[in-house]
Design a protein around this motif. Sequence first.
Motif, PDB file in Angstrom:
ATOM      1  N   ALA A  34       0.816  -1.212   0.000  1.00  0.00           N
ATOM      2  CA  ALA A  34       0.000   0.000   0.000  1.00  0.00           C
ATOM      3  C   ALA A  34       0.848   1.260   0.000  1.00  0.00           C
ATOM      4  CB  ALA A  34      -0.925  -0.006   1.213  1.00  0.00           C
ATOM      5  N   THR A  37      -2.535   5.973  -1.103  1.00  0.00           N
ATOM      6  CA  THR A  37      -3.136   6.852  -2.102  1.00  0.00           C
ATOM      7  C   THR A  37      -4.249   6.119  -2.840  1.00  0.00           C
ATOM      8  OG1 THR A  37      -1.685   6.188  -3.935  1.00  0.00           O
ATOM      9  CG2 THR A  37      -0.871   7.919  -2.447  1.00  0.00           C
ATOM     10  N   LEU A  38      -4.944   6.859  -3.682  1.00  0.00           N
ATOM     11  CA  LEU A  38      -6.015   6.295  -4.498  1.00  0.00           C
ATOM     12  C   LEU A  38      -5.524   5.152  -5.370  1.00  0.00           C
ATOM     13  CD1 LEU A  38      -8.933   6.439  -5.606  1.00  0.00           C
ATOM     14  CD2 LEU A  38      -8.186   8.316  -7.087  1.00  0.00           C
ATOM     15  N   ASP A  40      -3.909   2.709  -4.564  1.00  0.00           N
ATOM     16  CA  ASP A  40      -3.969   1.414  -3.882  1.00  0.00           C
ATOM     17  C   ASP A  40      -5.190   0.598  -4.310  1.00  0.00           C
ATOM     18  OD1 ASP A  40      -1.653   1.955  -2.522  1.00  0.00           O
ATOM     19  OD2 ASP A  40      -2.653   2.680  -0.714  1.00  0.00           O
ATOM     20  N   SER A 324      -7.861  -4.882  -1.884  1.00  0.00           N
ATOM     21  CA  SER A 324      -7.553  -3.848  -2.876  1.00  0.00           C
ATOM     22  C   SER A 324      -8.777  -3.483  -3.707  1.00  0.00           C
ATOM     23  CB  SER A 324      -6.431  -4.327  -3.804  1.00  0.00           C
ATOM     24  OG  SER A 324      -6.802  -5.517  -4.489  1.00  0.00           O
ATOM     25  N   TRP A 374     -10.661   1.087   3.033  1.00  0.00           N
ATOM     26  CA  TRP A 374     -10.460   2.512   3.295  1.00  0.00           C
ATOM     27  C   TRP A 374     -11.737   3.216   3.730  1.00  0.00           C
ATOM     28  CZ3 TRP A 374      -9.537   0.128  -1.491  1.00  0.00           C
ATOM     29  CH2 TRP A 374      -8.242  -0.384  -1.640  1.00  0.00           C
ATOM     30  N   TRP A 397      -9.786   7.614 -10.471  1.00  0.00           N
ATOM     31  CA  TRP A 397      -8.977   6.425 -10.209  1.00  0.00           C
ATOM     32  C   TRP A 397      -8.179   6.003 -11.434  1.00  0.00           C
ATOM     33  CZ3 TRP A 397     -10.394   1.168 -11.790  1.00  0.00           C
ATOM     34  CH2 TRP A 397      -9.470   0.213 -11.335  1.00  0.00           C
ATOM     35  N   THR A 422     -14.266  10.451  -3.791  1.00  0.00           N
ATOM     36  CA  THR A 422     -12.961  10.237  -3.163  1.00  0.00           C
ATOM     37  C   THR A 422     -12.958  10.714  -1.714  1.00  0.00           C
ATOM     38  OG1 THR A 422     -12.132  12.352  -4.042  1.00  0.00           O
ATOM     39  CG2 THR A 422     -11.709  10.365  -5.345  1.00  0.00           C
ATOM     40  N   PHE A 425     -13.138   8.208   1.435  1.00  0.00           N
ATOM     41  CA  PHE A 425     -12.059   7.256   1.706  1.00  0.00           C
ATOM     42  C   PHE A 425     -10.985   7.860   2.606  1.00  0.00           C
ATOM     43  CE2 PHE A 425     -13.975   5.986  -2.272  1.00  0.00           C
ATOM     44  CZ  PHE A 425     -14.007   4.610  -2.205  1.00  0.00           C
ATOM     45  N   PHE A 427      -7.284   6.709   2.733  1.00  0.00           N
ATOM     46  CA  PHE A 427      -6.279   5.790   2.213  1.00  0.00           C
ATOM     47  C   PHE A 427      -5.081   5.649   3.142  1.00  0.00           C
ATOM     48  CE2 PHE A 427      -8.577   7.069  -1.662  1.00  0.00           C
ATOM     49  CZ  PHE A 427      -8.951   5.808  -2.101  1.00  0.00           C
ATOM     50  N   PRO A 430      -6.123   2.254   6.309  1.00  0.00           N
ATOM     51  CA  PRO A 430      -6.994   1.145   5.914  1.00  0.00           C
ATOM     52  C   PRO A 430      -7.181   0.134   7.043  1.00  0.00           C
ATOM     53  CG  PRO A 430      -4.807   0.839   5.000  1.00  0.00           C
ATOM     54  CD  PRO A 430      -4.800   2.195   5.655  1.00  0.00           C
TER      55      PRO A 430
END
Length: 674
Positions: A34, A37-38, A40, A324, A374, A397, A422, A425, A427, A430
Motif C-alpha cells: 500500500a 493513495t487512491l 492502492d 484492494s 479505506w 482512479w 474520493t 475514503f 487511504f 486502511p
Amino acid sequence: MTPISRRGFVGIGAGLVAGAALPAAPASAAAAAATGTLADVRHVVVLMQENRSFDHYFGRLKGVRGFGDRAAGNLPGGWGMFHQPHLAARQYPWKLSDTPPAGGADGRTLAQCTGDLPHSWTSQHAAWNKGRMDNWVTGVGSVRTLGHLDREDIPFHYALADHYTVCDAYFCSALSATGPNRTFLWSGKIDAASKDGGEESGLTWETYAEALQRAGVTWKVYQNAQDNYGDNGLAYFRKFTEARPGDPLYDRGMASVPRVTGSTPDDIAAAIRADAVAGTLPQVSWVVANEAFSEHPYAPPGDGAHFVDLVHRALAANPEVFDSTVLFLNYDENDGFFDHVPPPVAPPGTPGEYLDGVPIGLGFRVPMLVMSPWTRGGWVSSEVFDHTSVLRFLEKWTEAIGTPAACPHISAWRRKVTGDLTGVFDFANPVYGVPAGLPSTAKVIGQATCAPLPNPAPQDNALPAQEPGTRPARALPYQPNGNLTRLEFGPAGKILAWFDMSNLGTEARQAAHFSIHPHQHRNTEAWQYTVDPGTTASDWFSIGLGAGAGRYDISMHGPNRFLRRFTGDATKPGKSLEVSARYAVEPGTGKVAVWFRMTNSSAAPATFTIRSNAYRTDGPWTYAVPANSSREDFFNAVAYTKGWYDFTVLTAADPTWSRRYTGHIETGAPSVTG
C-alpha cells in the motif's frame, strides 16, 4: 418470473455459504504494497440494486440524516416535512412490519414484500411538486409511499452501514424510473427519448464501458442475460445490442456468466469468486442481480441482502483482491418511496439539465454503501453525490493508475454540485480483511411468498424514533451560509425580502446547492441556486402584494443539514429588526465560531433573545440593542459542539418575527454527525 427456491443455494460451496463465519485473513500482498493513495485501489465493483429510498431503508439508522433530522424543514402551510398530506388529514412515515396479520400474511412478510409503487417521470415529478415536497401520497398514488423498514427488517444492510461507510446525501440522478437512472450510471446522461423508459436499446452515445475499453482498462458485467430484470444498462445502447460473440462489447458487456448451479445469484457469485481466486477479476466490474434478488419491492430485501453477501464473500475468497477492492452498493431510484431531503436541482435553463423546460434531477435520495479497506468504521459522508459520482470516481482512479478514461457526457452543473466519492475514503488508515459479526443472510424468503398480499395501511401516526447516537463524519468541501439581509419597501405596497447565500472559507472547494422554500403567503414553489466556492449569491422575494400582505415564512436549505428559517410580518415592529450570521475565529479558544449581529433600525430600543435548540443546554441569552444600532456575539461551535449549531433568535417586540440558524462549521478535519 419463476421464483428461485432455496434448493438453488447449495451449489456454491462451503466457503461462500452466506452468514457462515469467515476466517481471519493474513496480511495480503496488496496490504503490504500500500502507498496510502487512491492508486492502492486495484478493483472497483459496482452493484446497483433496485428501487429503495434512503428514508425507506435507513430513516431510523443511527447518526444519519433520517427521521431525527433537525433540519428537515417544512411543507407549504408550515407543516413539518414528515407530516405528509393524506386524504383530509396528515400521515407520518410508518413501519411496514408493524402491520397486523391480514390475508394470511403477517407484518414481517409485508415489510419484505410491500410491492412497488408508481415511479415514472410523471409520478416522481408529481411527488417532488416543484420542490414543495408535499405531494407524496397523491403524486405516488398510495400511502405505502410512507412505509419504512428498520434494523430488525434489514439487519444485514444496517450491519454494513455499521462496519463500512454510508452516504446520506447520495441522490439518484433523475426524477424518473429505473432505465434513466441506470443510463446515468453507465453513461452520465439521458435524453428526451430515454427520460422515462426501461430497456431503451437504441441509445447511441458512448458508454463508460467503451471509454474503459479504449483506455485499456479491463471491465466486465457479471449477469445472467436471460434473468437480469432488464437492469444491465449497457443493453440500452445500440452498439451492445448489435454486438456478437467475439466482440469485447458482447463478451464483457452482454454475455452471461457460466451456468453452474442453476441459480442466478449463485452463478454470479461463483463467477466473481473464480475470477478473484484466479487473479483475473477485471479492474472495473458491474454486477446485475436477477429480479428475485434485486430488492425491487416485489423482491424481498432480505433476499437482496443474501445476494450482496454472496458478492462480498466472493471477493473475500482472495484476500489480496478483497484488500484492494472498492465495492459500491447503490440503488437506481426510490420506487416512489418517501424521502424527506429536497434533491438539489439545477436553476432553470441549465445546459444538459432540463428537458422541455422540466428539470431532470437530481432525483430523491437512495442508499449508498461503500465497502473497502479505506471506508471501514461506520462512517457517514454527507457530501452530495449522484450516480454520475461513481463515474467521476472511476475517472479519478483511472487517472491515478495511469490509464485515464473520461466520461464526456456528465453536465458541467453535476460536476460542480456532486462529488467524485474520493472524499469518503481514508487511504492512510486502511482496515483490511472481512468485518466480524455480519448477520447471517442464509434464510431466503422467495418471491412466491410475496403474492398475492393485502395492501397494508398505517397502524400508527407518529414520527418514527431514530436510533440514538452519532457517527464519525467525513469532512465536506463547502461552507454554506445564508441570511435574510433586509426588507425593501417600495411604492404601492411593494415589499421585497432580500436573501444572501455564500460558500466561503478555506474549506469551500465545491459548489453548494441552495433552495429557498416559501411555505405560505405566496407561491410556494422552491427556487434553486448554485453557489460556486468562494462566491456569494443574492435574490429577492416579493412579500407585500397579494394574500400575504407583508407576512412571510421562508426557509433556505443547503447541504449537510444546513437550514435557515425566517418568519415575520413587514407591517409589524419586526420590520426594523434583523440578524445576520457569519463564521469567524473567536478570541478565547482560537476556534471558528458562529457570530450573530443583531441590528435594530427602529427609533426605539429592542430586545433580542437567542435560544439554543440543540447541542447546548445553557441559555437563553438576551441582548438589549439601542435604537439605530447593532450588537454582535459569538457561539463557539467548533470548540465545544463539534462544529454543530442550532439557534433561534426572537424578539419581545414582535411575536411573529423569528430567525432560525442551523448548520455545521467545516474545518477540513473529520467530525461527527449532528
